[in-house]
Design a protein around this motif. Structure first.
Motif, PDB file in Angstrom:
ATOM      1  N   ILE A   7      31.585 -28.759  19.786  1.00 19.12           N
ATOM      2  CA  ILE A   7      30.127 -28.876  19.813  1.00 19.12           C
ATOM      3  C   ILE A   7      29.494 -27.521  20.148  1.00 19.12           C
ATOM      4  CG2 ILE A   7      28.186 -29.885  21.090  1.00 19.12           C
ATOM      5  CD1 ILE A   7      29.810 -32.476  21.237  1.00 19.12           C
ATOM      6  N   ARG A  44      26.944 -24.957  17.879  1.00 20.73           N
ATOM      7  CA  ARG A  44      25.761 -24.247  18.370  1.00 20.73           C
ATOM      8  C   ARG A  44      25.895 -22.748  18.073  1.00 20.73           C
ATOM      9  NH1 ARG A  44      24.301 -21.773  24.034  1.00 20.73           N
ATOM     10  NH2 ARG A  44      22.044 -21.869  23.966  1.00 20.73           N
ATOM     11  N   LEU A  66      24.263 -26.735  14.833  1.00 19.60           N
ATOM     12  CA  LEU A  66      24.368 -27.888  15.719  1.00 19.60           C
ATOM     13  C   LEU A  66      23.389 -28.991  15.330  1.00 19.60           C
ATOM     14  CD1 LEU A  66      25.527 -29.318  18.160  1.00 19.60           C
ATOM     15  CD2 LEU A  66      23.979 -28.007  19.628  1.00 19.60           C
TER      16      LEU A  66
END
Length: 399
Positions: free
Chosen positions: A263, A267, A272
């Protein structure tokens, strides 16, 4: 981390393009000061892209790519041209090498059109200035001689000036931490982990934490509870390998923020929000739908591999549908995504931001939902909202 240790995904990618026998390889060798590519008077000597991670002063760590002639002929020639077009998807700066004795042809004009279409900064370099007639160069045009070295130093300076790094430094997590914050990094060691080393996202995340003057503790998933109990206070954040989400989420108290390396890489690579929106498609999959699971690296797939085994099994369990699963890895990524109902991509740690942007935009342009491993695993484990709690701006995007 020294310049030689800089991952290729973090280096500026400089591609050299042009027709056969324009002198691409000779200019590459002159610019790098190395015999990087084979040079010959025979057309088509460079048959496959030649890639070299190196330090190019005054710019710093770069990846130099010498490509086959864009005017190559025949069936093999078509494949080489296709490879060249793929290289463009990860090129931060293009150097178009033109035979100065011949000038621009339709081939160079086609390449220039592609550069502009893909928004790639480029230089047009007329080689063989030692035998060609002098010309009046426009902006971003340059005359050199790979044979005599004329203007090669100046070309390197021009490349460095054009290939500027982003003005705002990207961060993985460090900008969200304060001095002295404690983080716990959960890093399962499975069969696919490189022997004697940590995987790249873990190393990059640790470095970013340390750059923020925060602290980090590494632990394996089976020692997580013991690790948390040994701390004098709850950690600021727990970051886990996405494959361990199910186990880790049961151990980490709800009051402690939890996310994953994958995750954070979404980003860092700039997709994201797209990945969060795309994950909603998992709940809408139907029998017979085709899902593409794509990885940026080419590791040997083993028993229990996340891309070929774990994700397909969890997709089937979550959706209850009979799905068609297709896999891609390395530099291979389908140009036509129209048959897919969803693309699930890895974190992209081995791909530079431009290539990840290309893949994301290819999906968006074809209206195909695009997400990544970490987001998909969090959703299918029922903890997507929790895993994104450190990103309040995404609250409205969570399905």
């Amino acid at each position: 981390m020294s310049l030689n240790d800089t991952p290729s995904s973090e280096r500026i990618h400089i591609g050299f393009f042009g027709r056969r026998n324009a002198g691409k390889s000779s200019v590459v060798n002159a610019v790098t000061g190395q015999e990087l590519s084979v040079v010959s008077d025979v057309k088509g000597t460079t048959t496959d892209p030649v890639t070299k991670a190196m330090e190019l002063l005054p710019l710093g760590p770069v990846v130099i790519i010498d490509t086959p002639g864009f005017d190559d002929e025949g069936m093999l020639g078509e494949l080489r041209v296709r490879k060249t077009k793929q290289i463009l998807n990860r090129t931060d700066l293009a150097v178009l090498i033109v035979d100065g004795t011949a000038g621009l042809t339709d081939t160079e004009q086609q390449l220039i059109s592609i550069f502009r279409e893909k928004n790639i900064p480029f230089l047009t370099v007329y080689n063989k200035s030692d035998i060609a007639e002098k010309r009046v160069c426009q902006d971003n045009e340059f005359e050199v001689s790979a044979l005599t070295g004329e203007n090669i130093y100046e070309l390197k300076e021009r490349i460095a000036a054009l290939a500027k790094l982003p003005s705002q430094e990207k961060r993985i997590i460090g900008d969200m931490l304060s001095k002295g914050d404690m983080t716990v990094l959960v890093t399962p060691i499975d069969a696919s982990a490189p022997k004697g080393r940590m995987i790249l996202p873990q190393v990059q995340t640790l470095r970013d934490i340390l750059d923020a003057d925060a602290m980090a503790v590494f632990t394996k998933e089976h020692q997580l509870a013991e690790t948390l109990n040994s701390l004098s206070a709850p950690p600021k954040l727990v970051i886990t390998d996405s494959q361990a989400f199910a186990m880790v989420s049961k151990i980490v108290p709800e009051s402690v923020p939890l996310t994953s390396f994958s995750i954070l890489m979404a980003r860092y690579k700039g997709f994201l929000e797209t990945a969060v929106k795309g994950a909603a498609a998992i709940k809408k999959l139907n029998d017979g739908d085709t899902v593409l699971i794509s990885e940026g690296c080419t590791h040997h797939r083993q028993c229990g591999d996340i891309g070929s085994v774990k994700l397909p099994a969890l997709l089937k369990k979550t959706t209850g549908k009979e799905l068609n699963i297709e896999l891609s890895s390395g530099r291979e990524f389908p140009e036509d995504l129209s048959k897919y109902s969803l693309v699930i991509h890895c974190g992209g740690c081995m791909l530079n931001e431009r290539e990840m942007t290309y893949r994301r935009m290819s999906a968006e342009d074809q209206n195909v939902p695009f997400t990544n491993y970490g987001i998909a695993l969090a959703l299918m484990n029922g903890i997507l909202k929790r895993s994104l709690s450190i990103f309040p701006d995404l609250a409205g995007e969570i399905a």
